[in-house]
Design an enzyme around this catalytic site. Structure first.
Site, mmCIF file in Angstrom:
data_model
loop_
_atom_site.group_PDB
_atom_site.id
_atom_site.type_symbol
_atom_site.label_atom_id
_atom_site.label_comp_id
_atom_site.label_asym_id
_atom_site.label_seq_id
_atom_site.Cartn_x
_atom_site.Cartn_y
_atom_site.Cartn_z
ATOM 1 N N SER A 125 14.173 -3.449 -27.814
ATOM 2 C CA SER A 125 14.213 -2.081 -27.303
ATOM 3 C C SER A 125 13.534 -1.173 -28.303
ATOM 4 O O SER A 125 13.956 -1.105 -29.467
ATOM 5 C CB SER A 125 15.663 -1.623 -27.094
ATOM 6 O OG SER A 125 15.726 -0.227 -26.869
ATOM 7 N N ASP A 127 13.711 1.890 -28.592
ATOM 8 C CA ASP A 127 14.577 3.001 -28.987
ATOM 9 C C ASP A 127 15.445 2.665 -30.193
ATOM 10 O O ASP A 127 16.012 3.567 -30.813
ATOM 11 C CB ASP A 127 15.481 3.418 -27.830
ATOM 12 C CG ASP A 127 14.725 4.093 -26.701
ATOM 13 O OD1 ASP A 127 13.575 4.530 -26.941
ATOM 14 O OD2 ASP A 127 15.264 4.178 -25.587
ATOM 15 N N ARG A 171 15.694 8.439 -24.908
ATOM 16 C CA ARG A 171 16.510 9.218 -23.973
ATOM 17 C C ARG A 171 17.902 9.495 -24.543
ATOM 18 O O ARG A 171 18.425 10.592 -24.437
ATOM 19 C CB ARG A 171 16.632 8.477 -22.637
ATOM 20 C CG ARG A 171 17.367 9.256 -21.554
ATOM 21 C CD ARG A 171 17.311 8.538 -20.228
ATOM 22 N NE ARG A 171 17.924 7.225 -20.276
ATOM 23 C CZ ARG A 171 17.236 6.078 -20.235
ATOM 24 N NH1 ARG A 171 15.923 6.101 -20.130
ATOM 25 N NH2 ARG A 171 17.857 4.921 -20.287
ATOM 26 N N THR A 214 -2.013 24.746 -42.591
ATOM 27 C CA THR A 214 -3.066 24.856 -41.576
ATOM 28 C C THR A 214 -2.614 24.373 -40.209
ATOM 29 O O THR A 214 -3.357 24.453 -39.235
ATOM 30 C CB THR A 214 -4.299 24.048 -42.003
ATOM 31 O OG1 THR A 214 -3.921 22.679 -42.206
ATOM 32 C CG2 THR A 214 -4.904 24.617 -43.280
ATOM 33 N N HIS A 215 -1.417 23.838 -40.139
ATOM 34 C CA HIS A 215 -0.896 23.328 -38.868
ATOM 35 C C HIS A 215 0.623 23.207 -38.986
ATOM 36 O O HIS A 215 1.194 23.340 -40.078
ATOM 37 C CB HIS A 215 -1.484 21.953 -38.540
ATOM 38 C CG HIS A 215 -0.997 20.877 -39.454
ATOM 39 N ND1 HIS A 215 -1.529 20.683 -40.712
ATOM 40 C CD2 HIS A 215 0.004 19.966 -39.321
ATOM 41 C CE1 HIS A 215 -0.894 19.688 -41.312
ATOM 42 N NE2 HIS A 215 0.041 19.243 -40.492
#
Length: 321
Positions: A125, A127, A171, A214-215
């Site tokens: 999995s 996750d 999820r 810069t981000h």
């Protein structure tokens, strides 16, 4: 025991094929026949079963997905469906079963065990939400896919001066988002296990701008309390200094050739699953604990859910300087 079955069930994960290969060849080494069950528990109910020999699994260790395909089965959740599955196993002379999959698959494996059939589960999995194992098959590959995407996004974000919201899978468990946030240099992560106010997210992005970055990068698990579009809309309504863009990685996280780590983990777990059946173990799951592959009762596995370590959440905030 003369014949065993192997199936992949639930969501696919890179490394499943490596595990199938290990099961088939380990069984052949011990003189067992192996029957491959297509499309998980639904395929078992419908009798989609074929024999797998060592040559049938040649050249699959590097392939993503699963050659046996996978599916979810509502029918198997019923008593009638489980009886049909047992009948199919007996019809094909299968005396033991290896189930490769996630939490739902382990529950299905336990259901067969409780009906008296020898089953060993293998956790796969992306996750990483299966209790009892440090890592599940597919997690490492999914993380590498996410980090590759984040690195590419940072290039363009830095060039134009943008804040990117990157949505990962997860999820019910925020493991992927959390670890990607640490090793991807995120300003903040949003995960199911931790409540975070949108004002905090805006403040983190504004702080990045004011410090001369810069981000800015926010990693969001799909199971976060807020939808990614909701976060974007909130940020756009505040003076954060950056334009906002969304990237939803989606199912590319499930695909691709498994990493060396996932190939080895899948192989070790596949070998252990066959050896467990031959050793008389029933109703257990293979698990990585420390450096060792061990077995733990399926009943313990399904009663709990592995959650993300929130110490990593604090680490993200500390390193976002």
């Amino acid at each position: 025991m003369r014949c065993i079955g192997v199936m992949t069930s639930g969501g696919d994960a890179p490394g499943m094929n490596a595990c199938i290969r290990a099961v088939v060849r380990t069984a052949a080494y011990h003189g067992l026949r192996v029957m491959g069950i297509r499309r998980g528990f639904q395929g078992l109910i419908e009798g989609e079963i074929v024999e797998l020999r060592p040559r049938d699994v040649g050249g699959i260790i590097q392939r993503g997905g699963t050659i046996l395909q996978t599916a979810r089965s509502k029918e198997f959740m019923t008593e009638e469906g489980q009886r049909k599955a047992l009948r199919r196993l007996n019809q094909h002379g299968i005396e033991g079963l290896v189930v490769i999959g996630g939490d739902g698959s382990m529950r299905g494996a336990l259901a067969l065990h409780q009906r008296g059939f020898p089953v060993v589960g293998v956790p796969a999995s992306i996750d990483n939400d299966i209790w009892g194992t440090n890592m599940s098959i597919g997690v490492d590959t999914a993380l590498n896919t996410i980090i590759d995407a984040i690195d590419r996004l940072r290039d363009t974000a830095s060039s134009i001066g943008r804040a990117f919201l990157v949505e990962t899978m997860g999820r019910d468990c925020g493991y992927l988002a959390l670890i990607a946030g640490v090793i991807g240099g995120a300003e903040m992560v949003l995960i199911p296990e931790r409540e975070t106010r949108l004002e905090e997210v805006a403040r983190a992005v504004m702080d990045a701008y004011e410090r001369g970055k810069t981000h800015a990068l926010i990693v969001i698990a799909e199971g976060s309390p807020y939808r990614t579009t909701e976060v974007a809309k909130f940020l756009e309504s505040h003076p954060i200094g950056f334009d906002v863009r969304i990237t939803i990685l989606g199912h590319i996280q499930r695909g691709g050739s498994p990493t060396a780590f996932d190939r080895l983990l899948a192989t070790r777990m596949g070998v252990k699953a066959v050896e467990a059946l031959l050793g008389g173990e029933r109703g257990v799951m293979t698990a990585l604990q420390g450096r060792d592959i061990v077995t733990i009762p399926l009943e313990e596995v399904v009663q709990r859910r592995r959650e993300a370590n929130l110490a990593y959440y604090d680490m993200v905030l500390m390193l976002a300087r």
